[in-house]
Write an enzyme that holds these catalytic residues in place. Structure first.
Site, PDB file in Angstrom:
ATOM      1  CG  ASP A 152       2.473  -2.195  -6.053  1.00 56.45           C
ATOM      2  OD1 ASP A 152       1.289  -1.605  -5.510  1.00 56.45           O
ATOM      3  OD2 ASP A 152       2.713  -1.801  -7.204  1.00 56.45           O
ATOM      4  CG  ASP A 198       2.443   3.462  -4.685  1.00 60.23           C
ATOM      5  OD1 ASP A 198       3.230   3.580  -5.360  1.00 60.23           O
ATOM      6  OD2 ASP A 198       1.164   2.666  -4.783  1.00 60.23           O
ATOM      7  CG  HIS A 227       4.990   5.493  -8.186  1.00 60.86           C
ATOM      8  ND1 HIS A 227       4.068   4.574  -8.464  1.00 60.86           N
ATOM      9  CD2 HIS A 227       5.062   6.032  -9.413  1.00 60.86           C
ATOM     10  CE1 HIS A 227       3.863   4.232  -9.407  1.00 60.86           C
ATOM     11  NE2 HIS A 227       4.326   5.110 -10.197  1.00 60.86           N
ATOM     12  NE  ARG A 248      -7.364  -0.770  -5.428  1.00 60.02           N
ATOM     13  CZ  ARG A 248      -6.430  -0.293  -6.069  1.00 60.02           C
ATOM     14  NH1 ARG A 248      -5.720   0.786  -5.344  1.00 60.02           N
ATOM     15  NH2 ARG A 248      -5.559  -0.847  -6.657  1.00 60.02           N
TER      16      ARG A 248
HETATM   17 ZN   LIG Z   1       3.260   2.573  -6.970  1.00 59.97          ZN
END
Ligand SMILES: [Zn+2]
Length: 428
Positions: free
Chosen positions: A302, A149, A176, A59
């Site tokens: 993830d 992603d 993804h 993040r």
């Molecule tokens: Zn993803």
């Protein structure tokens, strides 16, 4: 600097002492001694190579209220990780050498795990034109994994070109897999339950269609493809077929897809909202079997921290994603080790060796043998504890395991011989 770890069980096998000198394993054997060494009593603890995560959302830059490189690194070390790949969907997006170098430097400063930036495939994750893949690969961050992603590289011509580029860089596209035209407004797995709960469904076919397309493209181009967070039984079938044909495809599964099902959506608690969604019991069974068989190469977290205002809202407006780093190994112990599907060497392979190889990481994923970098963890497999989100190192609290009892406690983690975690606590 010398460290002597006494009485650990490498890969859960016979007890041995591990001598570490200057960041490397110097010897493994019975009754080792070293004058002046720091001694760690590891009696009964399982020693494994430091874990490597292919899929972490840290993040930073942009949403430091949800996580920072430092807080996420601490969560990773507490989970037994010594290296994590930081996904590119930050703000700004990690689509230039400048941003990936910034993330890499923040990781170096935190010094708790090796933070390896993932570079975006397309500029701004927009899916329209390729980002500066070569410049990111040549940067100090040495990017080898490229991913949009959060978004699928949906345009097949663009995906083909991305595969051609990364082939020349010895890199990999981590996809993804989500056909966006099939998941407009999707809230949970499409099936009986989504119909009953009145939530728009995310069909398994939206994932499987992209994986099928991409393994054909990877085969055609002769490039490496990695599939993020595989979630359906059908995806496992396609991967098995592709691997049997020699396609250079690898895949990961998350801890939450190994443990949880769409039944969790019954209470409309958005902590269980995730993309791809939690699937059915049959999918969980196929994912576990695929990981045991090696059709699925790796466990990847993830780890997706979200601030309270983005997550603790009604289901439809909540952001998808769950914390994962601190409980990943415990979930794998519960779903794969205690069920007899994987032994400790299997865990080391799926959580350390193979992810390091996919990411082309030097010095990680190496076996516990003399001469190798001393990246390792010590696990007490017998301890069971109830997960308390308030006690986590992450800045966010969106753990799907809150209140759940899980086995295994990471007692210590060492990065190049230096303790990042001791007695279950981060050293900095
Ligand atoms: Zn993803």
């Amino acid at each position: 600097m010398t460290l002597l770890i006494k009485g650990a069980r490498p890969y859960g096998e016979d007890a041995a002492d591990i001598l570490v000198k200057d960041g490397r394993i110097a010897a493994i054997g019975e009754s080792l001694s070293a004058t002046g060494a720091d001694v760690v009593d590891a009696t009964g603890l399982v020693a494994l190579p430091g874990l490597v995560d292919l899929h972490t959302h840290l993040r930073e830059p942009g949403r430091e209220d949800a996580e920072t490189v430092e807080s996420g690194s601490r969560a990773a070390a507490l989970g037994g990780y010594t290296a994590v790949h930081a996904m590119a969907n930050t703000d700004p997006v990690a689509d230039t050498a400048g941003v990936v170098e910034q993330v890499w430097r923040l990781g170096q400063e935190a010094g708790l795990v090796d933070v390896v930036p993932v570079g975006a495939v397309t500029v701004g994750l927009s899916g329209e034109r390729l980002a500066e893949l070569g410049a990111m690969a040549d940067s100090a961050a040495r990017v080898r994994v490229f991913s949009d992603d959060g978004h699928c590289v949906a345009d097949p011509a663009l995906m083909r070109r991305a595969l051609e580029y990364v082939k020349a860089l010895d890199g990999v596209v981590a996809q993804h897999a989500e056909e966006p035209r099939l998941t407009v407004g999707a809230q949970m797995h499409e099936g009986d339950r989504s119909a009953r709960l009145g939530l728009t469904g995310w069909p398994a076919a939206a994932e499987e269609a992209i994986i099928a397309r991409d393994v054909l493209l990877a085969d055609h181009v002769g490039a490496r493809l990695h599939v993020c967070h595989v979630s359906t039984a059908g995806s496992v079938e396609i991967l098995r077929w592709a691997k049997s044909r020699g396609v250079q495809v690898t895949a990961e599964v998350t801890p939450h897809h190994l443990l949880l099902t769409d039944e969790c959506a019954e209470g409309y608690d958005p902590v269980f909202k995730v993309n791809p969604p939690l699937r059915t019991d049959a999918d969980v069974e196929a994912l576990r079997a695929g990981l045991a068989e090696g059709v699925i190469d790796a466990v990847a977290t993830d780890h997706a921290p979200h601030a309270v205002e983005d997550k603790e809202t009604e289901w439809a407006s909540a952001r998808p994603g769950m914390l994962g780093l601190e409980q990943a190994l415990s979930v794998v112990v519960a779903t794969m080790v205690e069920t007899g599907l994987l032994d400790w060497r299997g865990v080391a392979d799926r959580m350390s060796a193979r992810p390091a190889a996919i990411g082309r990481l030097d010095g990680h994923g190496r076996p516990l043998t003399p001469g190798e970098p001393a990246n390792l963890l010590l696990l007490d497999p017998g301890t069971r504890a109830v997960v308390d989100p308030a006690a986590l190192a992450s800045r966010s609290r969106n753990s799907p395991y809150a209140g759940r009892e899980l086995p295994g406690r990471v007692v210590a983690t060492f990065l190049r011989g230096e303790a990042t975690v001791l007695d279950g606590k981060a050293t900095r």
